[in-house]
Design a protein around this motif. Structure first.
Motif, PDB file in Angstrom:
ATOM      1  N   SER A   1       4.063   2.519  -4.239  1.00 27.65           N
ATOM      2  CA  SER A   1       4.584   3.457  -5.251  1.00 27.65           C
ATOM      3  C   SER A   1       6.046   3.151  -5.571  1.00 27.65           C
ATOM      4  O   SER A   1       6.449   3.196  -6.737  1.00 27.65           O
ATOM      5  CB  SER A   1       4.471   4.903  -4.769  1.00 27.65           C
TER       6      SER A   1
ATOM      7  N   ALA B   1       1.834   9.997  -3.227  1.00 26.50           N
ATOM      8  CA  ALA B   1       2.894   9.012  -2.934  1.00 26.50           C
ATOM      9  C   ALA B   1       3.875   8.880  -4.099  1.00 26.50           C
ATOM     10  O   ALA B   1       5.088   8.739  -3.876  1.00 26.50           O
ATOM     11  CB  ALA B   1       2.268   7.660  -2.605  1.00 26.50           C
TER      12      ALA B   1
ATOM     13  N   THR C   1       0.891  12.378   3.496  1.00 26.49           N
ATOM     14  CA  THR C   1       0.845  11.781   2.159  1.00 26.49           C
ATOM     15  C   THR C   1      -0.441  10.961   2.043  1.00 26.49           C
ATOM     16  O   THR C   1      -0.827  10.276   2.993  1.00 26.49           O
ATOM     17  CB  THR C   1       2.079  10.868   1.942  1.00 26.49           C
ATOM     18  N   ARG C   2      -1.094  11.039   0.875  1.00 26.73           N
ATOM     19  CA  ARG C   2      -2.351  10.292   0.677  1.00 26.73           C
ATOM     20  C   ARG C   2      -2.060   8.807   0.515  1.00 26.73           C
ATOM     21  O   ARG C   2      -1.612   8.367  -0.533  1.00 26.73           O
ATOM     22  CB  ARG C   2      -3.097  10.808  -0.566  1.00 26.73           C
ATOM     23  N   THR C   3      -2.324   8.044   1.584  1.00 23.37           N
ATOM     24  CA  THR C   3      -2.112   6.587   1.593  1.00 23.37           C
ATOM     25  C   THR C   3      -3.179   6.002   2.528  1.00 23.37           C
ATOM     26  O   THR C   3      -4.111   6.704   2.914  1.00 23.37           O
ATOM     27  CB  THR C   3      -0.705   6.230   2.154  1.00 23.37           C
ATOM     28  N   GLU C   4      -2.989   4.752   2.935  1.00 27.66           N
ATOM     29  CA  GLU C   4      -3.930   4.134   3.889  1.00 27.66           C
ATOM     30  C   GLU C   4      -3.542   4.426   5.345  1.00 27.66           C
ATOM     31  O   GLU C   4      -4.220   3.980   6.275  1.00 27.66           O
ATOM     32  CB  GLU C   4      -3.947   2.616   3.659  1.00 27.66           C
ATOM     33  N   PHE C   5      -2.436   5.128   5.533  1.00 26.65           N
ATOM     34  CA  PHE C   5      -1.788   5.277   6.847  1.00 26.65           C
ATOM     35  C   PHE C   5      -2.735   5.783   7.946  1.00 26.65           C
ATOM     36  O   PHE C   5      -2.863   5.170   9.008  1.00 26.65           O
ATOM     37  CB  PHE C   5      -0.598   6.226   6.675  1.00 26.65           C
TER      38      PHE C   5
ATOM     39  N   TYR D   1      -1.247  17.901   1.573  1.00 27.69           N
ATOM     40  CA  TYR D   1      -1.091  16.474   1.271  1.00 27.69           C
ATOM     41  C   TYR D   1      -0.216  16.240   0.049  1.00 27.69           C
ATOM     42  O   TYR D   1      -0.351  16.921  -0.970  1.00 27.69           O
ATOM     43  CB  TYR D   1      -2.451  15.820   1.011  1.00 27.69           C
TER      44      TYR D   1
ATOM     45  N   ALA E   1       0.847  -1.209   0.000  1.00 30.91           N
ATOM     46  CA  ALA E   1       0.000   0.000   0.000  1.00 30.91           C
ATOM     47  C   ALA E   1       0.874   1.248   0.000  1.00 30.91           C
ATOM     48  O   ALA E   1       2.088   1.185   0.238  1.00 30.91           O
ATOM     49  CB  ALA E   1      -0.896   0.002   1.246  1.00 30.91           C
ATOM     50  N   GLY E   2       0.243   2.368  -0.289  1.00 30.30           N
ATOM     51  CA  GLY E   2       0.836   3.687  -0.080  1.00 30.30           C
ATOM     52  C   GLY E   2       2.207   3.898  -0.717  1.00 30.30           C
ATOM     53  O   GLY E   2       2.435   3.584  -1.889  1.00 30.30           O
ATOM     54  N   ILE E   3       3.113   4.443   0.070  1.00 29.91           N
ATOM     55  CA  ILE E   3       4.433   4.831  -0.430  1.00 29.91           C
ATOM     56  C   ILE E   3       5.217   3.592  -0.888  1.00 29.91           C
ATOM     57  O   ILE E   3       5.904   3.626  -1.914  1.00 29.91           O
ATOM     58  CB  ILE E   3       5.201   5.615   0.665  1.00 29.91           C
TER      59      ILE E   3
END
Ligand SMILES: NC(=O)c1ccc[n+]([C@@H]2O[C@H](COP(=O)([O-])OP(=O)(O)OC[C@H]3O[C@@H](n4cnc5c(N)ncnc54)[C@H](OP(=O)(O)O)[C@@H]3O)[C@@H](O)[C@H]2O)c1
Length: 257
Positions: A16, A206, A183-187, A203, A11-13
């Motif tokens: 990416s 990623a 940062t726009r992720t699931e975090f 924001y 997921a997320g970073i």
């Protein structure tokens, strides 16, 4: 052809990083807890880019799993050229309200895994005089925490990595600490943190975070802080009196909680 091992690749970073490095033709070792998501991503990247992708399911809060990932990093037959220590999480409650076992699990993922995997990777890379380690920290590590130990974890990751850079300075091995802002992720969803108070323009995307990080790595930088506003914020955090930094952090935390 080189091989990159990325933790938190589902997921997320981390995802990416996986997509970007695959597009550049690197073979990958993808690490996270969720086998199904890892396998799905591996299939997509193999098909799209014709690269080799290994799936290594591991819970980095568990000592035995961290050891398996470290062993993969020491494998001389299939050397890893780039380690991205990206997996990490935070928790919604203040320090005293958290379960102590959960706090230890967070410390193990955010800190112990970074320590042990960096140790394994650099002991393999330095004799070959080749490779790089990216440790994903946070702008949060420049400020006292929101009650959880997260900002202390990230402060450790930043200081640890800057120290490592001195250890590798006389070699071709590169070490970089990436400090993203929001940062726009699931975090935040995973942590159950309401981010309603944070202005949208703060924001980051990623893919942009990863792009800036890899550019900074190529340019030989040790600290990567993507985007001008966060470069200003982290610079000010180092210049202002600590009492003022604590007051500013309290204001952000109050909106964040
Ligand atoms: N998003 C932000 O605003 C922000 C800002 C600054 C820094 N960061 C840092 O950036 C890094 C990546 O975060 P993100 O925003 O991309 O978060 P994310 O979307 O929640 O992704 C987190 C990744 O870590 C993995 N992970 C979590 N716990 C794990 C464990 N115990 N063992 C192995 N893998 C685990 C997750 O996979 P599984 O659930 O499949 O295990 C997932 O792939 C973290 O270190 C975070 O602290 C994030």
């Amino acid at each position: 052809m080189t091989t990159a091992l990325i933790t938190g690749a589902t997921a997320g970073i981390g995802r990416s990083f996986a997509r970007r490095l695959a597009a550049e033709g690197h073979d990958l070792v993808l690490v996270a807890r969720t086998t199904e998501r890892l396998t799905e991503l591996a299939g997509i990247l193999r098909e799209r880019h014709g690269i080799e992708v290994e799936v290594l399911t591991a819970d980095l809060a568990a000592e035995a799993d961290r050891r398996r990932v470290a062993e993969r990093l020491r494998d001389e037959a299939e050397p890893v050229d780039l380690l991205v220590n990206n997996a990490g999480f935070t928790q919604p409650e203040g320090f005293l309200a958290q379960d102590a076992d959960q706090l230890r699990a967070q410390l193990d993922v955010n800190v112990t895994a970074v320590l042990e995997l960096s140790h394994a990777a650099l002991n393999s890379m330095l004799p070959r005089n080749r490779g790089a380690v990216i440790n994903v920290s946070s702008v949060a590590g420049f400020f006292p925490g929101r009650g959880s130990t997260y900002t202390a974890d990230k402060s450790w990751v930043t200081m640890f990595t800057e120290g490592l850079a001195q250890t590798t300075a006389n070699s071709a091995v590169r070490v970089l600490v990436l400090c993203p802002g929001f940062t726009r992720t699931e975090f935040h969803d995973r942590a159950g943190i309401d981010m309603g108070g944070i202005p949208g323009p703060l924001y980051l995307d990623a893919d942009r975070v990863v792009n800036d990080c890899l550019r900074d790595l190529r340019e030989g930088r040790v600290l990567s802080v993507p985007s001008l506003p966060y470069k200003v914020i982290t610079t000010l955090a180092g210049l202002l009196p600590r009492a003022l930094v604590r007051r500013l952090a309290t204001r952000v935390n109050a909106r964040d909680n």
